[in-house]
Design a protein around this motif. Structure first.
Motif, mmCIF file in Angstrom:
data_model
loop_
_atom_site.group_PDB
_atom_site.id
_atom_site.type_symbol
_atom_site.label_atom_id
_atom_site.label_comp_id
_atom_site.label_asym_id
_atom_site.label_seq_id
_atom_site.Cartn_x
_atom_site.Cartn_y
_atom_site.Cartn_z
ATOM 1 N N UNK A 183 0.845 -1.189 0.000
ATOM 2 C CA UNK A 183 0.000 0.000 0.000
ATOM 3 C C UNK A 183 0.881 1.239 0.000
ATOM 4 N N UNK A 184 0.689 2.094 -0.992
ATOM 5 C CA UNK A 184 1.496 3.303 -1.166
ATOM 6 C C UNK A 184 0.562 4.499 -1.177
ATOM 7 N N UNK A 185 0.892 5.495 -0.362
ATOM 8 C CA UNK A 185 0.077 6.698 -0.286
ATOM 9 C C UNK A 185 0.460 7.659 -1.410
ATOM 10 N N UNK A 186 -0.546 8.335 -1.976
ATOM 11 C CA UNK A 186 -0.315 9.354 -2.983
ATOM 12 C C UNK A 186 -0.406 10.747 -2.388
ATOM 13 N N UNK A 187 -0.030 11.722 -3.188
ATOM 14 C CA UNK A 187 -0.048 13.100 -2.706
ATOM 15 C C UNK A 187 -1.458 13.688 -2.702
ATOM 16 N N UNK A 188 -2.302 13.287 -3.612
ATOM 17 C CA UNK A 188 -3.643 13.820 -3.667
ATOM 18 C C UNK A 188 -4.633 13.004 -2.864
ATOM 19 N N UNK A 189 -5.864 13.478 -2.816
ATOM 20 C CA UNK A 189 -6.909 12.771 -2.095
ATOM 21 C C UNK A 189 -7.304 11.519 -2.868
ATOM 22 N N UNK A 190 -7.427 10.412 -2.151
ATOM 23 C CA UNK A 190 -7.777 9.122 -2.744
ATOM 24 C C UNK A 190 -6.790 8.722 -3.846
ATOM 25 N N UNK A 191 -5.520 9.088 -3.663
ATOM 26 C CA UNK A 191 -4.487 8.764 -4.643
ATOM 27 C C UNK A 191 -3.652 7.564 -4.231
ATOM 28 N N UNK A 192 -4.032 6.879 -3.166
ATOM 29 C CA UNK A 192 -3.274 5.706 -2.740
ATOM 30 C C UNK A 192 -3.487 4.567 -3.730
ATOM 31 N N UNK A 193 -2.493 3.702 -3.826
ATOM 32 C CA UNK A 193 -2.565 2.584 -4.750
ATOM 33 C C UNK A 193 -1.777 1.413 -4.191
ATOM 34 N N UNK A 194 -1.952 0.271 -4.794
ATOM 35 C CA UNK A 194 -1.293 -0.962 -4.409
ATOM 36 C C UNK A 194 -0.301 -1.349 -5.498
ATOM 37 N N UNK A 195 0.959 -1.472 -5.121
ATOM 38 C CA UNK A 195 2.037 -1.757 -6.065
ATOM 39 C C UNK A 195 2.780 -2.987 -5.574
ATOM 40 N N UNK A 196 3.104 -3.938 -6.445
ATOM 41 C CA UNK A 196 3.835 -5.131 -6.000
ATOM 42 C C UNK A 196 5.260 -4.797 -5.575
ATOM 43 N N UNK A 197 5.708 -5.471 -4.531
ATOM 44 C CA UNK A 197 7.050 -5.260 -4.008
ATOM 45 C C UNK A 197 7.295 -6.165 -2.822
ATOM 46 N N UNK A 198 8.366 -5.858 -2.089
ATOM 47 C CA UNK A 198 8.745 -6.605 -0.889
ATOM 48 C C UNK A 198 8.508 -5.720 0.332
ATOM 49 N N UNK A 199 7.499 -5.987 1.143
ATOM 50 C CA UNK A 199 7.303 -5.191 2.372
ATOM 51 C C UNK A 199 8.200 -5.705 3.490
ATOM 52 N N UNK A 200 8.803 -4.789 4.218
ATOM 53 C CA UNK A 200 9.678 -5.115 5.338
ATOM 54 C C UNK A 200 9.123 -4.479 6.613
ATOM 55 N N UNK A 201 9.120 -5.265 7.675
ATOM 56 C CA UNK A 201 8.677 -4.803 8.988
ATOM 57 C C UNK A 201 9.912 -4.458 9.821
ATOM 58 N N UNK A 202 9.947 -3.239 10.354
ATOM 59 C CA UNK A 202 11.079 -2.743 11.130
ATOM 60 C C UNK A 202 10.643 -2.492 12.570
ATOM 61 N N UNK A 203 11.557 -2.743 13.494
ATOM 62 C CA UNK A 203 11.389 -2.415 14.909
ATOM 63 C C UNK A 203 12.558 -1.531 15.307
ATOM 64 N N UNK A 204 12.262 -0.356 15.861
ATOM 65 C CA UNK A 204 13.306 0.606 16.201
ATOM 66 C C UNK A 204 13.015 1.210 17.566
ATOM 67 N N UNK A 205 14.071 1.555 18.275
ATOM 68 C CA UNK A 205 13.970 2.220 19.574
ATOM 69 C C UNK A 205 14.041 3.722 19.356
ATOM 70 N N UNK A 206 13.133 4.461 19.994
ATOM 71 C CA UNK A 206 13.041 5.909 19.852
ATOM 72 C C UNK A 206 13.681 6.595 21.043
ATOM 73 N N UNK A 207 14.131 7.818 20.828
ATOM 74 C CA UNK A 207 14.657 8.645 21.893
ATOM 75 C C UNK A 207 13.984 10.004 21.841
#
Length: 491
Positions: free
Chosen positions: A120-144
């Protein structure tokens, strides 16, 4: 004296991490390690993979570079433990704050690459999001806390097309928390680890699965959600009710008096008002991630926060933000302010993704196999970790139009500008390259007898594109109707 001590500790930590990273490499060790150094010492943004072979830090040819990506091996489990052994940033209360999110590596034209999913990729305009094939990666990060705070990325995992997002995320977070506790980063009696999620995750399921760990789940909910208050006392007849009256986010008429309301004056949003309602739970049915739950669905109660600010940067219309916390009894004003302020710190992870893609060139290489993509992802993660460790040692080589940064608060991009000097001072455990001649290659006039096969979206031949539907987030494929307008690939 304090600055000198911190600089000495940073030198020791950086050198120890570089040596541990070299020990994690199992095949093509020298080529992989020099590729990471080339990524750190390149002058500008990484646009292509082969250009890294032209840096002085990469003393081998471009063939060794591709060989390192395609045939190299690294001990990912040991590398994850080494990241957990590093100093983990904490908030002002001394608690560890972990942010979890998914970032896609878009590969729409890679017809021979396996294990792609709809991202799922967000677009700049309203209702401009679309679905594009790719490799999704899940990240876990510590915040400061504080601005210009780079996130300490602790783990990365590629999501397969048939993975359930909540199940994989819960397992990933559990492994990260266990590694932090084994490394002594969190002990009994310390404040609970705060887990922050964006909208799209099943927060109640995460809180239920991770209930045996010292964690607190905080996440954003959509503005159309409906939750329930605790059930009233049972009557004389009939089955006892499981849920109380409804709490509709979009209907103020269903909102009772808040348990507490806090107002905080900020320099960015003016006055931020947070309203709190305790002991609200979603209605859980035996569907989705709860389909295999034995017995009746559980009641997972929490606290709902409604955050509203006077204005946003850019004079945008401020819509309220709805948050859900797994602690059902949050009332104190300092606890409420800490929760929504740490949720806003979650966007530091978005800036980390931007650094990965636009500066370090995470998604620039046109890699075919997902295994090679995993190796390159971990190389980018290791490079980002070295930038974080070298922050006290870097000089502020700023552009004329950039503002001076406080000491030891440089952004990773500024640290990277001065990393060649740090690299020369730290040295490298890699041996000198041996002279050799290039191989003969494919004989002239011969054809490739092993072309790469075309792949389907989910590598499942029993499914047809017409009978696929895609979830809104990381691209899990399930039977249904395919979203119109998506490109079709041949099986």
């Amino acid at each position: 004296m304090v600055g000198e001590g911190s600089d000495a500790d940073a030198r020791v930590a950086l050198t120890a991490f570089r040596e541990e990273f070299y020990r994690c490499l199992q095949a093509r060790s020298d080529a992989v390690f020099e590729l990471a150094d080339a990524l750190l010492c390149a002058g500008g943004a990484v646009r292509s993979l082969v250009e890294l072979s032209l840096t002085p830090e990469h003393r081998r040819g471009h063939g060794a570079l591709y060989d390192a990506i395609n045939c190299g091996r690294m001990d990912i489990a040991r590398l994850r433990r080494s990241l957990a052994d590093l100093t983990v940033p904490r908030d002002r209360d001394g608690a560890i704050v972990l942010a979890v999110d998914v970032s896609p590596w878009l590969r729409p034209d890679a017809r021979t690459s396996a294990h792609r999913a709809f991202c799922h990729v967000y677009g700049r305009g309203k209702n401009a999001a679309q679905l594009i094939p790719g490799w999704p990666y899940s990240f876990v990060a510590a915040l400061e806390p504080g601005r210009t705070s780079p996130a300490a990325v602790l783990d990365a995992r590629r999501l397969h097309p048939d993975d359930d997002d909540t199940t994989v995320t819960a397992a990933q977070v559990r492994e990260v928390v266990v590694r932090l506790r084994e490394a002594g980063q969190h002990r009994d009696g310390d404040p609970d680890i705060l887990l922050i999620f964006d909208a799209g995750y099943e927060l109640a399921r995460l809180a239920f699965v991770l209930t045996d760990l010292p964690v607190l789940v905080l996440g954003r909910m959509r503005s159309d959600r409906v939750l329930c208050f605790p059930a009233p006392p049972p009557g004389r007849t009939g089955r006892p009710p499981r849920h109380g009256r409804e709490f509709r986010f979009a209907d103020p008429a269903t909102w009772p008096q808040p348990a507490s309301t806090t107002g905080t004056v900020t320099d960015r949003y003016d006055t931020a008002t947070a309203s709190v309602w305790n002991r609200l739970h979603p209605k859980i049915t035996h569907r989705g991630v709860w389909a295999d739950h034995p017995g009746p669905p559980p009641i997972v109660a929490g606290t709902v926060l409604r955050l509203e600010v006077e204005h946003l940067p850019g004079n945008r219309h401020p819509d309220p933000v709805w948050l859900w916390c797994s602690d059902p009894d949050v009332v104190l004003a300092e606890d409420v302010d800490r929760l929504w302020q740490m949720f806003l710190r979650r966007f530091d992870l978005e800036h980390t993704f931007r650094l990965f893609k636009q500066t370090l060139g995470w998604t620039s290489p046109k890699i075919r196999s997902p295994e090679a993509a995993d190796r390159w992802t971990w190389l980018v993660l290791v490079a980002h970790t070295q930038l974080r460790l070298a922050r006290p040692l870097a000089e502020d080589l700023r552009r004329p139009w950039e503002k001076p940064a406080p000491p030891h608060r440089l952004s990773p991009a500024r640290v990277r500008r001065g990393f060649p000097r740090i690299h020369r001072a730290r040295g490298s455990p890699v041996g000198a390259p041996k002279p050799s001649r290039p191989g003969p290659g494919r004989p002239p006039g011969s054809k490739n007898t092993r072309p790469a096969p075309l792949t389907t979206w989910a590598n499942a031949t029993e499914l047809t594109p017409r009978n696929w539907s895609v979830s809104r987030r990381q691209g899990r494929v399930a039977p249904g109707n395919l979203t119109p307008g998506l490109p079709q690939h041949r099986a």
